[in-house]
Design a protein around this motif. Structure first.
Motif, PDB file in Angstrom:
ATOM      1  N   PHE A   1      -4.125  32.073  23.389  1.00 27.79           N
ATOM      2  CA  PHE A   1      -3.746  31.765  25.040  1.00 27.79           C
ATOM      3  C   PHE A   1      -2.310  32.191  25.201  1.00 27.79           C
ATOM      4  O   PHE A   1      -2.592  33.000  26.310  1.00 27.79           O
ATOM      5  CB  PHE A   1      -3.824  30.293  24.924  1.00 27.79           C
ATOM      6  CG  PHE A   1      -3.525  29.448  26.160  1.00 27.79           C
ATOM      7  CD1 PHE A   1      -3.664  30.046  27.352  1.00 27.79           C
ATOM      8  CD2 PHE A   1      -2.940  28.131  26.288  1.00 27.79           C
ATOM      9  CE1 PHE A   1      -3.416  29.474  28.589  1.00 27.79           C
ATOM     10  CE2 PHE A   1      -2.655  27.576  27.462  1.00 27.79           C
ATOM     11  CZ  PHE A   1      -2.892  28.222  28.515  1.00 27.79           C
ATOM     12  N   CYS A   2      -1.410  32.184  24.595  1.00 27.10           N
ATOM     13  CA  CYS A   2      -0.160  32.696  25.029  1.00 27.10           C
ATOM     14  C   CYS A   2      -0.055  34.132  24.973  1.00 27.10           C
ATOM     15  O   CYS A   2       0.495  34.765  26.023  1.00 27.10           O
ATOM     16  CB  CYS A   2       1.055  31.993  23.982  1.00 27.10           C
ATOM     17  SG  CYS A   2       1.209  30.500  24.242  1.00 27.10           S
TER      18      CYS A   2
ATOM     19  N   ALA B   1      -1.989  35.425  28.023  1.00 29.93           N
ATOM     20  CA  ALA B   1      -1.127  35.323  29.144  1.00 29.93           C
ATOM     21  C   ALA B   1       0.182  36.474  29.284  1.00 29.93           C
ATOM     22  O   ALA B   1       0.432  36.777  30.223  1.00 29.93           O
ATOM     23  CB  ALA B   1      -0.485  34.054  29.290  1.00 29.93           C
ATOM     24  N   TRP B   2       0.466  36.607  27.794  1.00 30.68           N
ATOM     25  CA  TRP B   2       1.476  37.782  27.799  1.00 30.68           C
ATOM     26  C   TRP B   2       1.093  39.218  28.356  1.00 30.68           C
ATOM     27  O   TRP B   2       1.800  39.861  29.040  1.00 30.68           O
ATOM     28  CB  TRP B   2       2.053  37.806  26.166  1.00 30.68           C
ATOM     29  CG  TRP B   2       3.155  39.163  26.130  1.00 30.68           C
ATOM     30  CD1 TRP B   2       2.625  40.329  25.631  1.00 30.68           C
ATOM     31  CD2 TRP B   2       4.392  39.093  25.796  1.00 30.68           C
ATOM     32  NE1 TRP B   2       3.719  41.020  25.650  1.00 30.68           N
ATOM     33  CE2 TRP B   2       4.727  40.239  25.717  1.00 30.68           C
ATOM     34  CE3 TRP B   2       5.452  38.037  26.033  1.00 30.68           C
ATOM     35  CZ2 TRP B   2       6.284  40.649  25.358  1.00 30.68           C
ATOM     36  CZ3 TRP B   2       6.686  38.233  25.654  1.00 30.68           C
ATOM     37  CH2 TRP B   2       7.066  39.521  25.399  1.00 30.68           C
ATOM     38  N   PHE B   3      -0.319  39.350  28.254  1.00 32.74           N
ATOM     39  CA  PHE B   3      -0.932  40.625  28.672  1.00 32.74           C
ATOM     40  C   PHE B   3      -1.145  40.386  30.015  1.00 32.74           C
ATOM     41  O   PHE B   3      -1.764  41.662  30.347  1.00 32.74           O
ATOM     42  CB  PHE B   3      -1.825  40.953  27.562  1.00 32.74           C
ATOM     43  CG  PHE B   3      -1.472  41.655  26.288  1.00 32.74           C
ATOM     44  CD1 PHE B   3      -0.830  42.764  26.122  1.00 32.74           C
ATOM     45  CD2 PHE B   3      -2.102  41.049  25.108  1.00 32.74           C
ATOM     46  CE1 PHE B   3      -0.529  43.385  25.200  1.00 32.74           C
ATOM     47  CE2 PHE B   3      -1.663  41.593  23.887  1.00 32.74           C
ATOM     48  CZ  PHE B   3      -0.906  42.673  23.909  1.00 32.74           C
ATOM     49  N   GLY B   4      -0.894  39.614  30.699  1.00 28.78           N
ATOM     50  CA  GLY B   4      -1.048  39.542  32.077  1.00 28.78           C
ATOM     51  C   GLY B   4      -2.313  38.879  32.694  1.00 28.78           C
ATOM     52  O   GLY B   4      -2.699  39.015  33.789  1.00 28.78           O
ATOM     53  N   PHE B   5      -3.162  38.334  31.724  1.00 27.02           N
ATOM     54  CA  PHE B   5      -4.180  37.454  32.145  1.00 27.02           C
ATOM     55  C   PHE B   5      -3.721  36.377  32.892  1.00 27.02           C
ATOM     56  O   PHE B   5      -2.580  35.783  32.537  1.00 27.02           O
ATOM     57  CB  PHE B   5      -5.266  37.142  30.977  1.00 27.02           C
ATOM     58  CG  PHE B   5      -6.023  38.127  30.357  1.00 27.02           C
ATOM     59  CD1 PHE B   5      -7.277  38.614  30.609  1.00 27.02           C
ATOM     60  CD2 PHE B   5      -5.584  38.898  29.318  1.00 27.02           C
ATOM     61  CE1 PHE B   5      -7.870  39.514  30.493  1.00 27.02           C
ATOM     62  CE2 PHE B   5      -6.489  40.202  28.993  1.00 27.02           C
ATOM     63  CZ  PHE B   5      -7.408  40.330  29.216  1.00 27.02           C
TER      64      PHE B   5
ATOM     65  N   ARG C   1     -11.686  47.451  30.694  1.00 31.95           N
ATOM     66  CA  ARG C   1     -10.993  47.329  29.723  1.00 31.95           C
ATOM     67  C   ARG C   1     -10.675  46.175  28.894  1.00 31.95           C
ATOM     68  O   ARG C   1     -10.285  45.922  27.732  1.00 31.95           O
ATOM     69  CB  ARG C   1      -9.590  48.029  30.138  1.00 31.95           C
ATOM     70  CG  ARG C   1      -8.533  48.229  29.276  1.00 31.95           C
ATOM     71  CD  ARG C   1      -7.332  49.207  29.877  1.00 31.95           C
ATOM     72  NE  ARG C   1      -6.911  48.437  31.299  1.00 31.95           N
ATOM     73  CZ  ARG C   1      -6.026  47.708  31.496  1.00 31.95           C
ATOM     74  NH1 ARG C   1      -4.973  47.643  30.366  1.00 31.95           N
ATOM     75  NH2 ARG C   1      -5.523  47.163  32.433  1.00 31.95           N
TER      76      ARG C   1
ATOM     77  N   MET D   1     -10.036  44.166  25.256  1.00 27.77           N
ATOM     78  CA  MET D   1      -8.721  43.216  25.007  1.00 27.77           C
ATOM     79  C   MET D   1      -9.324  41.947  24.436  1.00 27.77           C
ATOM     80  O   MET D   1      -8.758  41.372  23.568  1.00 27.77           O
ATOM     81  CB  MET D   1      -7.884  43.057  26.166  1.00 27.77           C
ATOM     82  CG  MET D   1      -6.993  44.487  26.567  1.00 27.77           C
ATOM     83  SD  MET D   1      -6.362  44.214  27.945  1.00 27.77           S
ATOM     84  CE  MET D   1      -4.754  43.480  27.288  1.00 27.77           C
TER      85      MET D   1
ATOM     86  N   LEU E   1       5.463  43.156  31.519  1.00 24.05           N
ATOM     87  CA  LEU E   1       5.209  42.172  30.458  1.00 24.05           C
ATOM     88  C   LEU E   1       6.272  41.384  30.276  1.00 24.05           C
ATOM     89  O   LEU E   1       7.412  41.926  30.497  1.00 24.05           O
ATOM     90  CB  LEU E   1       4.758  42.799  29.036  1.00 24.05           C
ATOM     91  CG  LEU E   1       3.252  43.620  29.033  1.00 24.05           C
ATOM     92  CD1 LEU E   1       3.099  44.143  27.758  1.00 24.05           C
ATOM     93  CD2 LEU E   1       2.344  42.606  29.410  1.00 24.05           C
TER      94      LEU E   1
ATOM     95  N   GLY F   1       3.441  38.505  30.983  1.00 19.31           N
ATOM     96  CA  GLY F   1       2.714  38.350  32.198  1.00 19.31           C
ATOM     97  C   GLY F   1       3.047  37.095  33.114  1.00 19.31           C
ATOM     98  O   GLY F   1       3.733  36.060  32.321  1.00 19.31           O
TER      99      GLY F   1
END
Lengths: 370, 67
Positions: free
Chosen positions: A117-118, A121-125, A276, A280, B18, B20
């Motif tokens: 989950f984190c 979110a880190w990858f921009g989702f 893409r 991921m 990054l 996000g």
């Protein structure tokens, strides 16, 4: 003549790639027997959904069979919930009732959900997309479908494919992680000194009712998931509706699985699937399973620091909900290390605890993520 | 060559953005949810132990595997 060739003329490279992907899923189901009951219908559904102007999706604005099944069965969450009735009727919670300590691993092995989950979110989702991707780590197809359908229906295709594919790959994903995190001496730990208490019939009957009330009151958003699971189990344990119990385990499970699988194909149209982000999601799905396994094993190692009767840390990995594959994997790993070390009951009790844990995790995500 | 450069600049731009915007919230929710799962599962374990005590398997024919 042109009318006859319209389908061929309108074929896009994306549709051709989806035919290959659909074929690959069917090949995995038949040749490798990876979750064939789901990957086979999903594969054919993917092919059907990508035929140009496919009547399976719709003609002149009227929905076709796949679109209808999706709308009636997935969008309304009917199919995944009915699958839970079937799963509940199939599961014997006896080993867990005999050894409730194993529930802790059912909590620890949900770690992969939240790590992923984190990560997403880190990858921009977005937050909702990340939660839907993380829930692949529930290792529980119906829960993944319910969460993804509510939060990110556009990602339902890749999330479902990842959830079911990786569940079938548990025998490949888990052993290297378990070996990496445990020593030979830890894998040899015997748990013979942990005795299983006998369970009364009354306990078996009261358990599904009590869990429905308990979890439903604490996490109302999980009420439908846990309620259907426990309804199936009550049918099994009551002993008075054997016909219904067998019907849930066989006919209901078979029919809904068939419809669920082919409906998922409806969301595997090239324009939505070939992205893409799909790659991921598939990558993060593996990460979720890896960190689930690690969470369970490391929890057992942590508990062993304080326990007199040590727990074989491999058992912790069964807290993942992939039932009963994970339990079998650990049982076989235990036997490979020591042919006299029978961990089956411990592994299965932990595994059914994981089933409850994944539903609670799904419910909490539905409640906490807005 | 040009598409390659475009791809590289796309990746570079994404890497620069990054983590996000949802990351901090996801981290917070995950912490709360993990604690909540452990709490619920522990309480569930206590409930099972209580059930075992209230309905012990001491009646004839009980205690064996069911169904």
């Amino acid at each position: 003549m042109e009318l006859l060739l319209q389908g061929i003329l309108d074929l896009t490279p994306g549709a051709l790639i989806m035919f290959v992907i659909g074929g690959l899923l069917i090949w995995l189901a038949i040749a490798k027997e990876y979750e064939p009951t789901l990957l086979l219908p999903i594969g054919l559904g993917a092919i059907l959904a990508n035929i140009p102007h496919s009547a399976a999706i719709g003609v002149d604005g009227e929905p076709g069979i796949l679109a209808l099944l999706f709308k009636l069965g997935i969008h309304t969450e009917l199919f995944p919930l009915l699958i839970f009735v079937a799963i509940g009727a199939m599961i014997d919670f006896g080993p867990l009732l005999q050894n409730p300590k194993m529930l802790l691993f059912g909590a620890a092995a949900q770690f992969g959900i939240f790590f992923t989950f984190c990560l997403a979110a880190w990858f921009g989702f977005t937050l909702l997309e990340s939660a839907s991707i993380g829930i692949i780590g529930a290792a529980d197809g119906p829960t993944s479908i319910v969460v993804a359908n509510r939060f990110a229906p556009h990602l339902l295709g890749p999330i479902t494919v990842a959830a079911y594919s990786y569940m079938s790959l548990v025998p490949i994903i888990q052993p290297p992680i378990i070996k990496l995190l445990t020593t030979k001496s830890e894998r040899l730990i015997r748990m013979d000194n942990l005795h299983f208490r006998p369970v009364s019939r009354r306990t078996r009957i009261v358990f599904p009712i009590a869990v429905t009330l308990f979890v439903g009151l604490l996490a109302p958003s999980a009420a439908s998931l846990i309620g259907m699971l426990m309804f199936g189990n009550l049918l099994r344990e009551s002993g008075v509706v054997e016909r219904l119990s067998k019907g849930a385990q066989n006919e209901l499970a078979n029919i809904v699985t068939l419809l669920l699988g082919i409906s998922i194909g409806a969301v595997m149209q090239a324009d939505q699937f070939l992205d893409r982000r799909t790659l991921m999601i598939l990558g993060m799905g593996v990460i979720a399973f890896i960190f689930d396994t690690a969470g369970g094993v490391l929890c057992a190692k942590l508990l062993n620091l304080f326990l007199t009767h040590k727990i074989n840390p491999m058992v912790g990995a069964c807290g993942i909900s992939a039932f009963p594959m994970s339990g079998r994997v650990v049982y076989k790993m235990g036997l490979a290390e020591d042919p006299q070390n029978h961990l089956l009951m411990h592994a299965i009790s932990c595994n059914v605890g994981g089933q409850i844990g994944s539903v609670i995790a799904g419910g909490l995500i539905l409640a906490l993520v807005k | 060559m040009v598409p390659m450069l475009l791809l590289e600049s796309d990746v570079a731009a994404q890497a620069a953005s990054l983590p996000g915007p949802a990351f901090a919230e996801a981290l917070q929710i995950s912490g709360v949810a993990m604690l909540a799962i452990f709490a619920v599962m522990t309480l569930l374990g206590v409930m099972i132990a209580l059930l075992q005590r209230v309905f012990p398997a001491d009646e004839p024919g009980e205690g064996g595997p069911q169904s």
